[in-house]
Design a protein around this motif. Structure first.
Motif, PDB file in Angstrom:
ATOM      1  N   UNK A 140       0.710  -1.029  -0.113  1.00  0.00           N
ATOM      2  CA  UNK A 140      -0.239  -0.164   0.090  1.00  0.00           C
ATOM      3  C   UNK A 140       0.747   1.423   0.213  1.00  0.00           C
ATOM      4  N   UNK A 141       0.214   2.255  -0.538  1.00  0.00           N
ATOM      5  CA  UNK A 141       0.928   3.694  -0.170  1.00  0.00           C
ATOM      6  C   UNK A 141       0.254   4.933   0.436  1.00  0.00           C
ATOM      7  N   UNK A 142       1.522   5.402   0.634  1.00  0.00           N
ATOM      8  CA  UNK A 142       1.656   6.227   1.591  1.00  0.00           C
ATOM      9  C   UNK A 142       2.143   7.845   0.797  1.00  0.00           C
ATOM     10  N   UNK A 143       1.718   8.828   0.594  1.00  0.00           N
ATOM     11  CA  UNK A 143       1.813  10.050  -0.100  1.00  0.00           C
ATOM     12  C   UNK A 143       2.238  11.523   0.577  1.00  0.00           C
ATOM     13  N   UNK A 144       3.503  12.474   0.380  1.00  0.00           N
ATOM     14  CA  UNK A 144       2.911  13.749   0.808  1.00  0.00           C
ATOM     15  C   UNK A 144       3.521  13.384   2.183  1.00  0.00           C
ATOM     16  N   UNK A 145       4.687  12.938   2.185  1.00  0.00           N
ATOM     17  CA  UNK A 145       4.889  13.420   3.650  1.00  0.00           C
ATOM     18  C   UNK A 145       6.356  14.676   3.285  1.00  0.00           C
ATOM     19  N   UNK A 146       6.572  14.419   5.038  1.00  0.00           N
ATOM     20  CA  UNK A 146       7.438  15.783   5.189  1.00  0.00           C
ATOM     21  C   UNK A 146       8.533  15.051   5.967  1.00  0.00           C
ATOM     22  N   UNK A 147       9.728  14.799   5.313  1.00  0.00           N
ATOM     23  CA  UNK A 147      10.781  13.503   5.390  1.00  0.00           C
ATOM     24  C   UNK A 147      12.038  15.126   5.538  1.00  0.00           C
ATOM     25  N   UNK A 148      12.051  16.086   5.859  1.00  0.00           N
ATOM     26  CA  UNK A 148      13.395  16.945   5.413  1.00  0.00           C
ATOM     27  C   UNK A 148      14.482  16.847   6.487  1.00  0.00           C
ATOM     28  N   UNK A 149      13.471  16.738   8.034  1.00  0.00           N
ATOM     29  CA  UNK A 149      14.765  17.086   9.273  1.00  0.00           C
ATOM     30  C   UNK A 149      14.651  15.198   9.847  1.00  0.00           C
ATOM     31  N   UNK A 150      14.313  14.332   9.274  1.00  0.00           N
ATOM     32  CA  UNK A 150      13.990  13.032   9.476  1.00  0.00           C
ATOM     33  C   UNK A 150      15.690  12.448   9.113  1.00  0.00           C
ATOM     34  N   UNK A 151      15.960  11.683  10.453  1.00  0.00           N
ATOM     35  CA  UNK A 151      17.183  11.077  10.179  1.00  0.00           C
ATOM     36  C   UNK A 151      17.333   9.223   9.463  1.00  0.00           C
ATOM     37  N   UNK A 152      17.620   8.858   8.428  1.00  0.00           N
ATOM     38  CA  UNK A 152      17.174   7.521   8.880  1.00  0.00           C
ATOM     39  C   UNK A 152      17.562   6.738   9.828  1.00  0.00           C
ATOM     40  N   UNK A 153      16.809   5.532   9.762  1.00  0.00           N
ATOM     41  CA  UNK A 153      16.305   4.671  10.870  1.00  0.00           C
ATOM     42  C   UNK A 153      15.189   4.534  10.844  1.00  0.00           C
ATOM     43  N   UNK A 154      15.493   3.591  12.081  1.00  0.00           N
ATOM     44  CA  UNK A 154      13.231   2.890  12.770  1.00  0.00           C
ATOM     45  C   UNK A 154      12.806   4.404  13.381  1.00  0.00           C
ATOM     46  N   UNK A 155      11.388   3.816  13.746  1.00  0.00           N
ATOM     47  CA  UNK A 155      10.777   4.798  14.237  1.00  0.00           C
ATOM     48  C   UNK A 155       9.309   4.245  14.221  1.00  0.00           C
ATOM     49  N   UNK A 156       8.048   4.500  15.124  1.00  0.00           N
ATOM     50  CA  UNK A 156       7.034   3.519  14.791  1.00  0.00           C
ATOM     51  C   UNK A 156       5.858   4.768  14.307  1.00  0.00           C
ATOM     52  N   UNK A 157       5.760   4.530  13.558  1.00  0.00           N
ATOM     53  CA  UNK A 157       4.519   5.332  12.258  1.00  0.00           C
ATOM     54  C   UNK A 157       3.256   4.938  12.798  1.00  0.00           C
ATOM     55  N   UNK A 158       2.422   6.560  12.666  1.00  0.00           N
ATOM     56  CA  UNK A 158       0.691   6.791  13.164  1.00  0.00           C
ATOM     57  C   UNK A 158       1.070   7.233  11.399  1.00  0.00           C
ATOM     58  N   UNK A 159      -0.451   6.749  10.510  1.00  0.00           N
ATOM     59  CA  UNK A 159      -0.996   7.478   9.636  1.00  0.00           C
ATOM     60  C   UNK A 159      -2.085   6.952   8.697  1.00  0.00           C
ATOM     61  N   UNK A 160      -3.005   7.211  10.090  1.00  0.00           N
ATOM     62  CA  UNK A 160      -4.061   6.846  10.018  1.00  0.00           C
ATOM     63  C   UNK A 160      -5.181   7.702   8.625  1.00  0.00           C
ATOM     64  N   UNK A 161      -5.400   6.545   8.533  1.00  0.00           N
ATOM     65  CA  UNK A 161      -7.077   7.327   7.235  1.00  0.00           C
ATOM     66  C   UNK A 161      -7.962   7.453   7.832  1.00  0.00           C
ATOM     67  N   UNK A 162      -8.558   8.138   7.501  1.00  0.00           N
ATOM     68  CA  UNK A 162     -10.326   8.852   7.768  1.00  0.00           C
ATOM     69  C   UNK A 162     -11.208   7.180   7.103  1.00  0.00           C
TER      70      UNK A 162
END
Length: 206
Positions: A168-190
Motif C-alpha cells: 500500500x501507498x502513503x504519499x506527501x510525507x514531510x521527511x526533510x528533518x528526519x534522520x534515517x532509521x527506525x521509528x514508530x509510524x502512525x498515519x491512519x486514514x479517515x
C-alpha cells in the motif's frame, strides 16, 4: 512511545494540489455569534491533498476502498531510508538496507524542495521495486512526494506493480528533518466507506 514528530503537510488554502484538482478550502458555516454557542466549519478538498494514502480503488476500479483497508498497515515500526539524489528509486538503491521483516518503509527523496508549489518533477519509484519490497516483507511504502510515479504518467506502473504485490501507498510525507532509521509510524486514514484515498495526520516517534 517518545515525542511525536509531525511529518504531515499542513492543510490550508496555500497547500499545493494536483493541477486541476479540488482546491482546499475551510470556512465557518456558523459563527459563535450566529449560533449563540459554537463555531462550526466546513472543509472542501480532494482526497489526495497533502499527506495522504491511496486506496487501490484510486487506480483500479475493482480495487479496495479506504474503509476496506487493513488499519494495521498504517501504524507500527517503519524504516526511514534516505535515497536523495536518485531520479528513480530501484532495488539496487536499497540493497545496503536491512529490510527483511520491515513492513513499512518511508523513502526520503528530498526531491520536492519547495512545498509551497506543486512540483514539476519528482523522484519516482521504478516498477521493479515492487517485487523486491515484497520479497523483503514490506507492506507499506511511503514517499515525500505527491506520487510514486512520474507526475505525467497515465499508466502508473509503480502504483499497479505495488498493488499487484499487496503493498500500500502513503504519499506527501514531510521527511526533510528526519534522520534515517527506525521509528514508530502512525498515519491512519479517515473511515471513508467509498474513498479512493484519504488525508492522514502522519506522525513518527522513537
Amino acid at each position: 512511545m517518545g515525542k511525536l514528530i509531525d511529518v504531515s503537510m499542513p492543510l490550508s488554502s496555500t497547500v499545493p494540489i494536483w493541477p486541476g484538482d479540488t482546491l482546499f478550502a475551510y470556512e465557518l458555516t456558523w459563527t459563535k455569534e450566529e449560533s449563540g454557542s459554537v463555531n462550526v466549519g466546513q472543509i472542501t478538498m480532494s482526497t489526495h491533498t497533502g499527506t495522504h494514502i491511496d486506496a487501490p480503488f484510486h487506480f483500479d476500479s475493482q480495487g479496495e476502498r479506504v474503509l476496506e483497508l487493513d488499519l494495521d498497515l498504517y501504524a507500527g515500526t517503519a524504516l526511514v531510508v534516505d535515497v536523495s539524489g536518485r531520479d528513480c528509486v530501484r532495488p539496487e538503491d536499497l540493497e545496503s538496507e536491512r529490510l527483511d521483516g520491515t513492513q513499512r518503509v518511508l523513502l526520503k527523496t528530498n526531491s520536492w524542495k519547495d512545498r509551497s508549489v506543486f512540483p514539476v518533477r519528482i523522484a519516482c519509484l521504478h516498477e521493479s521495486l515492487a517485487p523486491y519490497l515484497f520479497e523483503k516483507g514490506v507492506r507499506l511504502i511511503g514517499v515525500d512526494v505527491p506520487s510514486v510515479d512520474p507526475l505525467d504518467s497515465k499508466e502508473l506502473p509503480a502504483h499497479h506493480a505495488l498493488h499487484g504485490k499487496g503493498i500500500h501507498i502513503l504519499e506527501g510525507l514531510v521527511l526533510d528533518d528526519i534522520e534515517p532509521g527506525k521509528y514508530h509510524l502512525m498515519a491512519l486514514p479517515l473511515p471513508l466507506k467509498e474513498g479512493d484515498g484519504s488525508p492522514v495526520r502522519a506522525v513518527l516517534s522513537r
